[in-house]
Design an enzyme around this catalytic site. Sequence first.
Site, mmCIF file in Angstrom:
data_model
loop_
_atom_site.group_PDB
_atom_site.id
_atom_site.type_symbol
_atom_site.label_atom_id
_atom_site.label_comp_id
_atom_site.label_asym_id
_atom_site.label_seq_id
_atom_site.Cartn_x
_atom_site.Cartn_y
_atom_site.Cartn_z
ATOM 1 N N GLY A 12 -6.952 -0.473 -1.723
ATOM 2 C CA GLY A 12 -5.575 -0.511 -1.230
ATOM 3 C C GLY A 12 -5.326 0.637 -0.267
ATOM 4 N N GLN A 13 -4.068 0.732 0.185
ATOM 5 C CA GLN A 13 -3.726 1.812 1.132
ATOM 6 C C GLN A 13 -4.037 3.200 0.547
ATOM 7 N N ASP A 14 -3.432 3.514 -0.597
ATOM 8 C CA ASP A 14 -3.572 4.864 -1.158
ATOM 9 C C ASP A 14 -4.996 5.121 -1.636
ATOM 10 N N ASP A 65 -10.675 -5.416 -13.912
ATOM 11 C CA ASP A 65 -9.308 -5.891 -13.684
ATOM 12 C C ASP A 65 -8.402 -5.160 -14.675
ATOM 13 N N SER A 110 1.806 -4.561 -5.987
ATOM 14 C CA SER A 110 2.658 -3.487 -5.458
ATOM 15 C C SER A 110 3.780 -3.985 -4.553
ATOM 16 N N THR A 156 6.813 5.257 -9.312
ATOM 17 C CA THR A 156 7.451 4.929 -8.038
ATOM 18 C C THR A 156 8.955 5.188 -8.033
ATOM 19 N N GLU A 207 10.968 3.162 -6.967
ATOM 20 C CA GLU A 207 11.621 1.899 -7.338
ATOM 21 C C GLU A 207 12.192 1.970 -8.753
ATOM 22 N N TYR A 246 9.121 -5.615 -10.654
ATOM 23 C CA TYR A 246 8.162 -4.549 -10.330
ATOM 24 C C TYR A 246 8.659 -3.209 -10.878
ATOM 25 N N LYS A 259 7.007 -0.860 -13.808
ATOM 26 C CA LYS A 259 6.584 0.517 -13.505
ATOM 27 C C LYS A 259 7.254 1.530 -14.440
ATOM 28 N N HIS A 261 5.604 5.447 1.004
ATOM 29 C CA HIS A 261 4.689 6.080 1.956
ATOM 30 C C HIS A 261 3.879 4.983 2.625
ATOM 31 N N ARG A 314 -1.198 0.232 5.850
ATOM 32 C CA ARG A 314 -0.188 -0.419 5.019
ATOM 33 C C ARG A 314 -0.350 -1.930 5.106
HETATM 34 P P1 NAP Z 1 -1.762 -1.588 -2.292
HETATM 35 O O1 NAP Z 1 -2.222 -1.235 -0.928
HETATM 36 O O2 NAP Z 1 -1.051 -2.869 -2.510
HETATM 37 O O3 NAP Z 1 -3.035 -1.523 -3.265
HETATM 38 C C1 NAP Z 1 -2.983 -2.046 -4.566
HETATM 39 C C2 NAP Z 1 -4.389 -2.083 -5.140
HETATM 40 O O4 NAP Z 1 -4.319 -2.578 -6.489
HETATM 41 C C3 NAP Z 1 -5.356 -3.004 -4.376
HETATM 42 O O5 NAP Z 1 -6.600 -2.358 -4.288
HETATM 43 C C4 NAP Z 1 -5.462 -4.207 -5.308
HETATM 44 O O6 NAP Z 1 -6.690 -4.881 -5.207
HETATM 45 C C5 NAP Z 1 -5.369 -3.520 -6.661
HETATM 46 N N1 NAP Z 1 -5.030 -4.446 -7.745
HETATM 47 C C6 NAP Z 1 -3.996 -5.310 -7.806
HETATM 48 N N2 NAP Z 1 -4.021 -5.985 -8.959
HETATM 49 C C7 NAP Z 1 -5.116 -5.554 -9.644
HETATM 50 C C8 NAP Z 1 -5.681 -5.890 -10.903
HETATM 51 N N3 NAP Z 1 -5.149 -6.815 -11.701
HETATM 52 N N4 NAP Z 1 -6.801 -5.239 -11.292
HETATM 53 C C9 NAP Z 1 -7.376 -4.316 -10.489
HETATM 54 N N5 NAP Z 1 -6.888 -3.971 -9.285
HETATM 55 C C10 NAP Z 1 -5.770 -4.583 -8.869
HETATM 56 O O7 NAP Z 1 -0.801 -0.439 -2.867
HETATM 57 P P2 NAP Z 1 -0.625 1.083 -2.381
HETATM 58 O O8 NAP Z 1 0.488 1.138 -1.397
HETATM 59 O O9 NAP Z 1 -1.950 1.675 -2.058
HETATM 60 O O10 NAP Z 1 -0.038 1.736 -3.720
HETATM 61 C C11 NAP Z 1 -0.900 2.320 -4.688
HETATM 62 C C12 NAP Z 1 -0.148 2.464 -6.004
HETATM 63 O O11 NAP Z 1 1.003 3.296 -5.806
HETATM 64 C C13 NAP Z 1 0.415 1.163 -6.567
HETATM 65 O O12 NAP Z 1 0.362 1.269 -7.966
HETATM 66 C C14 NAP Z 1 1.860 1.126 -6.107
HETATM 67 O O13 NAP Z 1 2.635 0.348 -6.991
HETATM 68 C C15 NAP Z 1 2.186 2.603 -6.195
HETATM 69 N N6 NAP Z 1 3.217 3.102 -5.282
HETATM 70 C C16 NAP Z 1 3.143 2.850 -3.942
HETATM 71 C C17 NAP Z 1 4.092 3.379 -3.088
HETATM 72 C C18 NAP Z 1 4.032 3.146 -1.601
HETATM 73 O O14 NAP Z 1 5.054 3.356 -0.944
HETATM 74 N N7 NAP Z 1 2.897 2.780 -1.051
HETATM 75 C C19 NAP Z 1 5.127 4.176 -3.616
HETATM 76 C C20 NAP Z 1 5.164 4.428 -4.981
HETATM 77 C C21 NAP Z 1 4.185 3.904 -5.813
HETATM 78 P P3 NAP Z 1 -6.855 -6.314 -4.447
HETATM 79 O O15 NAP Z 1 -7.253 -5.961 -3.048
HETATM 80 O O16 NAP Z 1 -7.912 -6.978 -5.236
HETATM 81 O O17 NAP Z 1 -5.515 -7.006 -4.501
HETATM 82 O O1 G4F Z 2 8.683 -2.307 2.694
HETATM 83 P P1 G4F Z 2 9.278 -2.873 1.467
HETATM 84 O O2 G4F Z 2 8.795 -4.199 1.039
HETATM 85 O O3 G4F Z 2 9.088 -1.756 0.350
HETATM 86 P P2 G4F Z 2 9.843 -1.439 -1.031
HETATM 87 O O4 G4F Z 2 10.493 -2.641 -1.582
HETATM 88 O O5 G4F Z 2 10.693 -0.248 -0.797
HETATM 89 O O6 G4F Z 2 8.608 -1.072 -1.969
HETATM 90 C C1 G4F Z 2 7.589 -0.171 -1.551
HETATM 91 O O7 G4F Z 2 7.960 1.140 -1.906
HETATM 92 C C2 G4F Z 2 8.061 1.391 -3.320
HETATM 93 C C3 G4F Z 2 8.480 2.835 -3.489
HETATM 94 O O8 G4F Z 2 9.861 2.940 -3.403
HETATM 95 C C4 G4F Z 2 6.725 1.111 -3.949
HETATM 96 F F1 G4F Z 2 6.787 1.366 -5.284
HETATM 97 C C5 G4F Z 2 6.330 -0.326 -3.722
HETATM 98 O O9 G4F Z 2 5.036 -0.556 -4.271
HETATM 99 C C6 G4F Z 2 6.282 -0.575 -2.224
HETATM 100 O O10 G4F Z 2 5.232 0.175 -1.682
HETATM 101 O O11 G4F Z 2 10.873 -2.976 1.652
HETATM 102 C C7 G4F Z 2 11.641 -1.872 2.049
HETATM 103 C C8 G4F Z 2 13.064 -2.316 2.328
HETATM 104 C C9 G4F Z 2 13.694 -3.180 1.231
HETATM 105 O O12 G4F Z 2 14.998 -2.737 1.007
HETATM 106 C C10 G4F Z 2 13.727 -4.583 1.811
HETATM 107 O O13 G4F Z 2 14.799 -5.399 1.352
HETATM 108 O O14 G4F Z 2 13.058 -3.140 3.502
HETATM 109 C C11 G4F Z 2 13.917 -4.244 3.285
HETATM 110 N N1 G4F Z 2 13.514 -5.318 4.199
HETATM 111 C C12 G4F Z 2 14.300 -5.838 5.193
HETATM 112 N N2 G4F Z 2 13.641 -6.808 5.826
HETATM 113 C C13 G4F Z 2 12.358 -5.971 4.188
HETATM 114 C C14 G4F Z 2 12.430 -6.918 5.226
HETATM 115 N N3 G4F Z 2 11.260 -5.830 3.429
HETATM 116 C C15 G4F Z 2 10.192 -6.632 3.699
HETATM 117 N N4 G4F Z 2 9.064 -6.476 2.974
HETATM 118 N N5 G4F Z 2 10.231 -7.591 4.691
HETATM 119 C C16 G4F Z 2 11.340 -7.779 5.485
HETATM 120 O O15 G4F Z 2 11.350 -8.631 6.353
#
Ligand code: NAP
Ligand code: G4F
Length: 341
Positions: free
Chosen positions: A13-15, A58, A84, A125, A127, A149, A153, A179, A184
């Site tokens: 994934g991204q992180d 998994d 996610s 998160t 969220e 979600y 979490k 982030h 992404r």
């Molecule tokens: P991401 O890009 O969607 O990566 C998610 C990863 O989880 C992918 O490698 C995915 O693998 C794996 N995964 C999903 N379901 C699984 C399962 N059942 N068993 C094993 N692996 C599985 O997410 P990210 O943005 O890097 O975020 C990393 C973590 O931080 C997540 O837990 C997310 O909820 C949390 N988080 C993210 C943000 C943000 O803004 N990015 C903020 C707060 C918290 P596949 O490729 O196989 O689907």
């Molecule tokens: O980019 P989003 O889908 O991210 P969201 O829902 O904030 O979640 C992300 O951040 C969380 C941390 O706060 C993580 F835990 C989670 O895993 C993920 O990485 O949406 C951001 C905002 C929302 O309010 C959504 O309603 O953008 C608004 N939005 C408006 N138009 C949209 C769209 N979101 C998406 N995905 N697509 C649209 O067209």
Amino acid sequence: MLRKKALITGINGQDGSYLAELLLDKGYDVYGLMRRKSKLEYGNVTHLKDKIKFIYGDMTDLVSLINAVRIAMPDEVYNLAAQSFVGTSWDQPIATAEIDGLGVTNMLEALKIAAPLARFYQASTSEMFGLVQEIPQKETTPFYPRSPYGVAKVYGHWITKNYRESYDMFACSGILFNHESERRGEEFVTRKITMAVAKIALGLQDHVELGNLDAKRDWGHAKDYVKAMWLMLQQEKPDDYVIATGETRTVREFAEAAFAAVDIQLEWKGQGVEEVGIDKNTGKVVLKINPEFFRPAEVELLIGCPDKAKKQLGWKLEIPFKELVERMVKNDLRILKEGNK
Ligand code: NAP
Ligand code: G4F
């Protein structure tokens, strides 16, 4: 000296990809948990595939996690795997709960059984704050999740705390605010916008359709945020930390910044679902609202207070908002020009 070993779930994934780069640079042996797919592909860690030891598993399969821990015998485990995408959590609430909630218990149990001294990081998160009870949000702010979600979490967060208190495990939660990055996923709003902006600039697409433009998020760059994950596991005691920029912007402001990165200045016309974003120079509509992208329940405002992380971890932000947006747009232009899409 013995090399440290880290196991990262969600490695592709991204992180996971930025964290793997950071840990490899620090001299760790990196093990990555990966799901079996019908077509073998390494996603965001393709460039590192010869440096990482992959283990199939998994989060919903405890046996596979025990097996992974026994193979890696890690000093540190970073649990980043999750379903996610918030939007999908309404369509797949049970899978989301099993992966993002119970999956955390599975990993903690696997550690308790096979490597109880390993240090554990849980990807919590912002969220979880959902309908925010305090501005800005900090470690002590009560949770009020607004999506399946967010609810899953919250469970993952509390079970991590509970295993720390019940079994004296070194288990930390990072409450990370949004982030983003060049890596992404394209369904998240930032990357959806930057990819569309790049296509519009290259004449490959007319406009982008979005949902709620008024939602506010605290957006940083993933590269900065994975450093905080590592720092949490280097402390004397396990604890939970908010990681955020301390700034908030609307989706509308993100779109303006992304279009500005290709010299398109946006002008807004209309209201509600009739609102459009117009290119000031050409008068063309480049952004429309599509109600399909609104959520059943919205998180309207997120803004985090990272003071504890700054003070106790020495964490600091290096990539500011404008640079984040410009990097994402520039990278999407490059991908499109190179024909990788
Ligand atoms: P991401 O890009 O969607 O990566 C998610 C990863 O989880 C992918 O490698 C995915 O693998 C794996 N995964 C999903 N379901 C699984 C399962 N059942 N068993 C094993 N692996 C599985 O997410 P990210 O943005 O890097 O975020 C990393 C973590 O931080 C997540 O837990 C997310 O909820 C949390 N988080 C993210 C943000 C943000 O803004 N990015 C903020 C707060 C918290 P596949 O490729 O196989 O689907
Ligand atoms: O980019 P989003 O889908 O991210 P969201 O829902 O904030 O979640 C992300 O951040 C969380 C941390 O706060 C993580 F835990 C989670 O895993 C993920 O990485 O949406 C951001 C905002 C929302 O309010 C959504 O309603 O953008 C608004 N939005 C408006 N138009 C949209 C769209 N979101 C998406 N995905 N697509 C649209 O067209």
